[in-house]
Design an enzyme around this catalytic site. Structure first.
Site, PDB file in Angstrom:
ATOM      1  N   ASP A  39      37.221 -85.848  23.196  1.00  0.00           N
ATOM      2  CA  ASP A  39      36.924 -86.747  24.308  1.00  0.00           C
ATOM      3  C   ASP A  39      35.814 -86.084  25.120  1.00  0.00           C
ATOM      4  OD1 ASP A  39      36.786 -88.224  26.625  1.00  0.00           O
ATOM      5  OD2 ASP A  39      38.922 -88.090  27.114  1.00  0.00           O
ATOM      6  N   TRP A  44      43.730 -85.684  31.294  1.00  0.00           N
ATOM      7  CA  TRP A  44      43.292 -86.643  30.283  1.00  0.00           C
ATOM      8  C   TRP A  44      43.778 -86.253  28.893  1.00  0.00           C
ATOM      9  CZ3 TRP A  44      42.422 -90.829  32.601  1.00  0.00           C
ATOM     10  CH2 TRP A  44      41.839 -90.830  33.873  1.00  0.00           C
ATOM     11  N   LYS A  57      29.971 -91.908  33.313  1.00  0.00           N
ATOM     12  CA  LYS A  57      29.640 -90.626  33.930  1.00  0.00           C
ATOM     13  C   LYS A  57      28.220 -90.189  33.560  1.00  0.00           C
ATOM     14  CE  LYS A  57      34.541 -89.505  33.577  1.00  0.00           C
ATOM     15  NZ  LYS A  57      34.942 -89.760  34.961  1.00  0.00           N
TER      16      LYS A  57
END
Length: 367
Positions: free
Chosen positions: A172, A102, A196
């Site tokens: 992030d 990511w 999540k």
């Protein structure tokens, strides 16, 4: 109905209490005679839900007054572009720490906008660890320093965050936001896809220091933080159902005792599985080095590909869901976000021990 023991990486488990409350309010929210999905996003009923979500997040995370909370769309992936478009100015450089897929994707998008640099990386070691903060070769005049606080694919997590001085720290936190207490004031921007730890997919939380929100009419309106800030994240029709469920998850988090209590439970969950791995005499092998282990995503392998296939087959038959590793690296992964009960983690640990015993016995008999 028997609930699955859900270890999916995302979209992931939601608290049962949240789903039950949503079920009870499904046809009539706020005595409106309508479902939340039918409300106008300009109605008083929805405005109450929307503002409650923002204020509750500010309370739980102790977000200072000089920060704005935006509820946006496009997932964390859109933030990979929005962040450099809004704060990477001409003549400046954006610094990135690579700790997994990511962060690589975030860097790829930033390169399209302006100058970037990789200032630390664990890529050469298959992302088995988080670089030491002292090893980050940050430019003191950088537009920002970007990190990914938790890496779902490789199972690593930052245990301490770099001190960046006047350079905004951008993180992030899609996969570990609200899982532990953090000092928001250390960051310029925190962003997180909700699917999540915060709610369902479709909503992205952006916590941004107000001085980083500047007017720039060259940025498309939907990608402009200033536009969203001025409209209280209601510039266009928002994902009303996702925001409603976000508000319920945040209420649930408060009821559990807040971030401190959630962090305590998360440590217990992670310990149960890591102890099983560490005490398996090498039958299970964790991907991440011990000082970089994630409390959200436990990644591990078994001695052979055959053993892994058998494990994944039997664990699924036993009612455990989502334990396949990411398709890019294989292996196994248990995602143990806030909504995954401790009891499910203890049951998984017990299953792992039992599987090791039975598989090893079969191997011995075969010899």
């Amino acid at each position: 109905m028997k609930r699955a023991r859900n270890f999916n990486a995302g979209p992931a488990a939601l608290p049962l209490e949240v789903l039950q409350r949503a079920q009870n309010e499904w046809l009539n929210i706020e005595d409106s005679g309508m479902s939340v999905m039918e409300l106008s996003h300009r109605s008083a009923e929805f405005e109450k839900i929307h503002n409650h979500a923002i204020q509750t997040l500010k309370e739980i995370m102790e977000i200072p007054d000089n920060y704005e909370v935006l509820l946006l769309q496009g997932g964390a992936s859109l933030q990979f572009s929005m962040i450099p478009m809004n704060i990477l100015k001409d003549g400046k450089r954006a610094d990135y720490v690579l700790t997994g897929s990511w962060s690589e994707k975030a860097l790829k998008e930033a390169k399209k906008v302006g100058e970037t640099a990789v200032v630390a990386s664990s890529k050469d070691d298959t992302y088995t660890f988080i670089p030491k903060v002292t090893d980050i070769e940050m430019n003191e005049d950088a537009a920002y320093l970007h990190i990914t606080s938790n890496n779902t694919i490789y199972g690593t997590q930052w245990k301490e965050f770099p001190e960046t001085g006047s350079v905004p720290l951008v993180a992030d936190m899609s996969s570990d936001i609200l899982s532990r207490k953090i000092d928001v004031s250390k960051f310029g921007i925190i962003y997180a896809g909700a699917q999540k730890n915060l709610g369902p997919s479709g909503i992205t939380v952006v916590i941004i220091r107000k001085d980083l929100i500047t007017d720039n009419d060259k940025i498309p309106s939907m990608l402009n933080y200033s536009i969203h800030s001025k409209s209280n994240s209601l510039y266009n029709t928002p994902p009303t159902l996702a925001i409603y469920l976000l508000s319920l998850v945040l209420d649930w988090a408060k009821e559990q005792g807040g971030v401190e209590k959630l962090a305590q439970i998360n440590e217990e969950k992670a310990k149960a599985i890591y102890d099983t791995i560490d005490n398996s005499n090498g039958f299970y092998k964790g991907h991440a080095l011990s000082d970089s282990r994630s409390h959200m995503n436990v990644t591990f392998t078994l001695p052979t590909e055959e053993a892994e296939k058998q494990f994944l087959k039997e664990v699924k038959e036993a009612g455990f869901v989502g334990l396949n590793g990411h398709r890019s690296i294989g292996g196994c992964r248990a995602s143990i976000y806030n909504a995954v009960p401790l009891s499910h983690c203890l049951e998984l640990a017990a299953f792992m021990k039992k599987f090791q015993e039975s598989y090893s016995a079969k191997e011995t008999q075969a010899l």
